[in-house]
Design a protein around this motif. Structure first.
Motif, short mmCIF file in Angstrom:
data_model
loop_
_atom_site.label_atom_id
_atom_site.label_comp_id
_atom_site.label_asym_id
_atom_site.label_seq_id
_atom_site.Cartn_x
_atom_site.Cartn_y
_atom_site.Cartn_z
N GLY A 112 0.77 -1.77 0.04
CA GLY A 112 0.12 0.02 -0.35
C GLY A 112 0.86 1.32 0.48
O GLY A 112 1.73 1.51 -1.14
N SER A 122 6.12 -5.99 2.90
CA SER A 122 5.63 -5.68 2.03
C SER A 122 6.10 -5.92 0.42
O SER A 122 6.19 -4.81 -0.13
N VAL A 238 -6.91 -6.22 -0.44
CA VAL A 238 -8.19 -5.57 0.10
C VAL A 238 -7.81 -4.15 -1.34
O VAL A 238 -6.46 -4.21 -1.78
N TYR A 461 0.44 -4.47 19.41
CA TYR A 461 0.12 -4.18 18.32
C TYR A 461 1.18 -4.28 16.97
O TYR A 461 2.31 -3.95 16.90
N ASN A 463 1.44 -3.52 13.56
CA ASN A 463 2.13 -2.52 12.76
C ASN A 463 3.42 -2.15 14.00
O ASN A 463 4.30 -0.61 12.67
C1 LIG Z 1 6.79 7.69 9.84
C2 LIG Z 1 5.62 6.14 10.19
C3 LIG Z 1 4.46 6.48 11.16
C4 LIG Z 1 3.40 5.98 11.01
N1 LIG Z 1 2.67 6.47 12.38
C5 LIG Z 1 1.55 5.59 12.89
C6 LIG Z 1 0.11 6.08 13.66
O1 LIG Z 1 0.55 7.11 13.85
N2 LIG Z 1 -0.21 4.77 14.00
C7 LIG Z 1 -0.11 3.93 13.73
O2 LIG Z 1 -1.18 3.05 13.81
N3 LIG Z 1 1.07 3.61 13.06
C8 LIG Z 1 1.69 4.20 12.36
N4 LIG Z 1 2.18 3.99 11.58
C9 LIG Z 1 2.70 2.20 11.34
C10 LIG Z 1 2.09 2.05 10.21
O3 LIG Z 1 0.57 1.62 10.69
C11 LIG Z 1 2.57 0.65 9.55
O4 LIG Z 1 3.88 0.87 8.70
C12 LIG Z 1 1.36 0.35 8.47
O5 LIG Z 1 1.86 -1.19 8.28
C13 LIG Z 1 1.67 1.13 7.74
O6 LIG Z 1 1.04 0.69 5.85
P1 LIG Z 1 1.60 1.19 4.32
O7 LIG Z 1 -0.27 1.06 3.16
O8 LIG Z 1 1.98 2.21 4.33
O9 LIG Z 1 2.07 -0.34 4.98
P2 LIG Z 1 3.42 -1.38 3.93
O10 LIG Z 1 4.19 -1.60 4.44
O11 LIG Z 1 2.72 -0.88 1.99
O12 LIG Z 1 1.96 -2.66 4.08
C14 LIG Z 1 1.90 -2.91 4.91
C15 LIG Z 1 1.26 -4.74 5.63
O13 LIG Z 1 -0.05 -4.41 5.44
C16 LIG Z 1 -0.45 -5.55 3.67
N5 LIG Z 1 -1.03 -4.68 2.86
C17 LIG Z 1 -1.27 -3.63 2.25
N6 LIG Z 1 -1.78 -3.20 1.33
C18 LIG Z 1 -2.55 -4.60 1.25
C19 LIG Z 1 -3.71 -4.71 0.89
N7 LIG Z 1 -4.49 -3.17 -0.01
N8 LIG Z 1 -4.51 -5.63 0.84
C20 LIG Z 1 -3.73 -6.80 2.00
N9 LIG Z 1 -2.76 -6.68 2.29
C21 LIG Z 1 -2.71 -5.18 2.32
C22 LIG Z 1 1.47 -4.94 2.99
O14 LIG Z 1 1.35 -6.44 2.84
C23 LIG Z 1 2.82 -5.38 4.13
O15 LIG Z 1 1.92 -6.86 5.29
C24 LIG Z 1 3.39 4.62 10.85
C25 LIG Z 1 4.71 4.01 10.77
C26 LIG Z 1 5.34 5.48 10.06
C27 LIG Z 1 6.96 4.61 9.39
#
Ligand SMILES: Cc1cc2nc3c(=O)[nH]c(=O)nc-3n(C[C@H](O)[C@H](O)[C@H](O)COP(=O)(O)OP(=O)(O)OC[C@H]3O[C@@H](n4cnc5c(N)ncnc54)[C@H](O)[C@@H]3O)c2cc1C
Ligand SMILES: *[C@@H]1O[C@H](CO)[C@@H](O)[C@H](O)[C@H]1NC(C)=O
Ligand SMILES: *[C@@H]1O[C@H](CO)[C@@H](O)[C@H](O)[C@H]1NC(C)=O
Ligand SMILES: *[C@@H]1O[C@H](CO)[C@@H](O)[C@H](O)[C@H]1NC(C)=O
Ligand SMILES: *[C@@H]1O[C@H](CO)[C@@H](O)[C@H](O)[C@H]1NC(C)=O
Ligand SMILES: *[C@@H]1O[C@H](CO)[C@@H](O)[C@H](O)[C@H]1NC(C)=O
Ligand SMILES: *[C@@H]1O[C@H](CO)[C@@H](O)[C@H](O)[C@H]1NC(C)=O
Length: 505
Positions: A112, A122, A238, A461, A463
């Motif tokens: 994502g 990912s 998703v 958690y 994440n």
């Molecule tokens: C700078 C920073 C700030 C953050 N702040 C917060 C915060 O305030 N609150 C909080 O709760 N978390 C926070 N996080 C953590 C964040 O929630 C996770 O890093 C989250 O997984 C990011 O989502 P993404 O889509 O960018 O990740 P990606 O790296 O794209 O995906 C993460 C996981 O989700 C899966 N996934 C992605 N897209 C799909 C899809 N469409 N269908 C099924 N699976 C999918 C991937 O396969 C992977 O396993 C933060 C992270 C960072 C780096």
């Protein structure tokens, strides 16, 4: 002319193949020849995907801009060199792709926003799926909901909704993807008021591992709806989220930077905020850190209203700051004002401790961990750049806003997720920092238990949890139910070809 271009492209491609094969072989235990063979098999799969998807989708190979963007991650340690990337443009094409990957047993990844800090979650050496073409935001005022494409980051969603003065409960800083954030839980600036972001999901549109496009709501496919709220990519991909929207007027808040000699004062004010605040509109993130060995602190302040509330933030604001950027502003401005990309491109690990109370003594332990690891000679020699502890004092009622979900496994006790965040330069130091972050989390957890906090088995958690954490620590007693859902929707474990927190079949 076309011929020349084609030759040039082929040459470039062979060159990139060589680079990919050699670099992949050098970090692995298998021989270069085996690696090259595997790589060529993946390329065949990429070609099959390219031949079967519709014109709405595309496959990209190394050296193209799209391939580079599709493989990019906020943490460089979360990036791998994939054989190709694919950008599906329709849910049906996602189905076609999943079927090919399942039949050929090809490792793949779903990305994502690419903000995971865990390697392989990912990213992949096989087929990298980037959801970037799922980029629509469709607001429905009559139902106070918005449909959001799974490839967006929160910044885009907030910007699209700002015109109509509504928002969703999403990321607290810039750049985070809606997909991983929501599928794992989601701690937002609105969490005290509305619960986790997964508590604000009305519906998921997803592609099952067998290629079927379906939806999950509390009434339709309720098991999937339960599992998707916390369990990431275990049950399919998703493509769209339907979230509840909330009216959003201007907010008051911003970002403060404090010098290292203020750590104790900041810790004390944080403990008081945690003990005294009952207003769900008031939230903070306090980060104790060392930057290249130099201690410091930052505080993000949020109030969900245009005016500074009485009392709540006074002790924090009374501490002399190096810089302050606090004002009445738009919600989007607050999100964009806070640094989020300072360590982007470095190697990074997150880990977490779940606690129930931020006592002064526990904050002392956390402050000591900050300076201990930050000034540690080994950390410095290992190119450790940024050592930090993000303290997030939510209200104890945070889990009371939603129904049963994969995460958290229990809603009876509110948990505060401490986010430990280490960033460094040298790939060779990965093991050092992964060990250090686990050790530090264990020290803080032991201190919380010694104070009488009931957190020995408190859920972590997903994440924030570091790679290698047991899924039982994240999903607790829910694992049995999640296994049954997995057996029903992914009997061949197609999603097991993608990394992440994996529910076994
Ligand atoms: C700078 C920073 C700030 C953050 N702040 C917060 C915060 O305030 N609150 C909080 O709760 N978390 C926070 N996080 C953590 C964040 O929630 C996770 O890093 C989250 O997984 C990011 O989502 P993404 O889509 O960018 O990740 P990606 O790296 O794209 O995906 C993460 C996981 O989700 C899966 N996934 C992605 N897209 C799909 C899809 N469409 N269908 C099924 N699976 C999918 C991937 O396969 C992977 O396993 C933060 C992270 C960072 C780096
Ligand atoms: C690498 O391969 C050798 C020989 O097959 C084996 O002894 C060793 O354990 C392997 N190392 C890793 C990290 O897998
Ligand atoms: C949104 O809020 C602003 C500022 O309060 C106001 O000027 C504007 O009319 C509002 N827009 C809508 C569509 O309600
Ligand atoms: C941070 O980086 C992301 C890419 O990961 C980008 O989308 C976002 O705009 C950046 N945010 C800021 C405030 O620069
Ligand atoms: C906050 O809590 C601390 C410790 O319990 C107490 O000393 C202080 O007076 C409280 N502050 C307010 C504003 O209630
Ligand atoms: C600080 O933390 C280190 C590492 O966990 C520990 O060895 C040391 O005893 C701690 N110091 C204090 C004063 O608590
Ligand atoms: C795909 O799986 C779902 C859920 O198990 C099932 O209802 C559907 O019939 C399957 N579709 C195909 C084409 O097998």
């Amino acid at each position: 002319m076309a011929d020349i271009l084609r030759t040039a492209r082929l040459t470039l491609f062979s060159f990139s193949l060589l680079v990919v094969v050699t670099s992949a072989a050098s970090v692995s235990n298998t021989t270069g020849l085996q690696r090259a063979q595997t790589f060529l098999e993946y390329i065949d799969v990429c070609k099959e995907v390219a031949s079967k998807i519709s014109a709405a989708s595309n496959v990209y190979f190394p050296l193209s801009n799209e391939y580079t963007a599709d493989n990019y991650h906020w943490a460089s340690s979360s990036t791998q060199i994939s054989a190709c990337s694919v950008e599906p443009g329709t849910a049906e094409d996602v189905g076609v792709i999943l079927q090919i990957l399942g039949e050929t047993q090809t490792p793949f990844a779903v990305k994502g926003g690419g903000h995971t800090t865990n390697p392989g979650f990912s990213s992949t050496e096989g087929v990298q799926i980037s959801m970037t073409r799922f980029n629509e935001v469709v607001y429905d005022a009559s139902s106070s909901t918005v449909e959001i494409g799974a490839g967006l980051i929160w910044d885009d969603v907030y910007a699209a909704l700002a015109d109509v003065n509504v928002t969703v409960a999403g990321g607290r800083v810039s750049g985070i993807g809606i997909a991983g954030f929501t599928l794992g839980g989601g701690y937002s600036w609105h969490a005290n008021q509305h619960g986790l972001t997964l508590d604000t999901v009305q519906a998921f549109e997803l592609v099952l591992p067998n290629g079927t496009v379906t939806t999950a709501t509390s009434a339709f496919n309720p098991d999937l709806f339960f599992g998707l709220r916390g369990c990431f990519n275990n049950f399919g991909v998703v493509t769209k989220f339907t979230l509840t929207t909330y009216a959003q007027e201007e907010v008051w808040g911003g970002f403060i930077v404090l010098a290292g000699d203020k750590l104790a004062a900041v810790a004390k004010a944080t403990a008081n905020f945690n003990a005294n605040n009952t207003d769900p509109k008031a939230q903070i993130i306090v980060e104790l850190s060392t930057l290249e060995g130099l201690p410091g602190a930052t505080v993000n302040i949020f109030y969900d209203g245009p005016d500074q509330p009485q009392g709540i933030f006074d002790e924090l604001l009374a501490i002399e700051a190096l810089s302050t950027d606090i004002s009445t502003r738009s919600f989007l401005s607050l999100i964009l004002s806070s640094p989020a990309n300072e360590t982007a491109g470095l190697r990074t690990a997150f880990h977490t401790v779940s606690i129930t109370e931020l006592t002064p003594s526990l904050l002392d332990v956390i402050a000591n961990e900050t300076t201990f690891w930050g000034s540690n000679v080994e950390t410095i020699l290992s190119s450790g750049v940024f050592i930090s502890y993000d303290i997030e004092p939510f209200l104890p009622s945070i889990f009371t806003h939603g129904s049963d979900s994969a995460y958290p496994p229990s809603r009876t006790q509110g948990l505060l997720p401490l986010n430990i965040y280490f960033a460094w330069l040298a790939p060779a130091a990965d093991d050092y920092f992964l060990n250090a972050i686990r050790q530090s989390a264990a020290t803080i957890q032991a201190a919380a238990i010694a104070e009488g906090q009931d957190v020995a088995n408190a859920a972590l958690y997903g994440n924030y949890a570091v790679i290698g954490t047991s899924i039982y620590r994240i999903y607790g007693d829910n694992v049995a139910r999640l296994k049954a859902i997995k057996a029903q929707y992914d009997p061949d474990n197609v999603m097991g070809l993608a990394g992440g927190w994996k529910i076994p079949t």
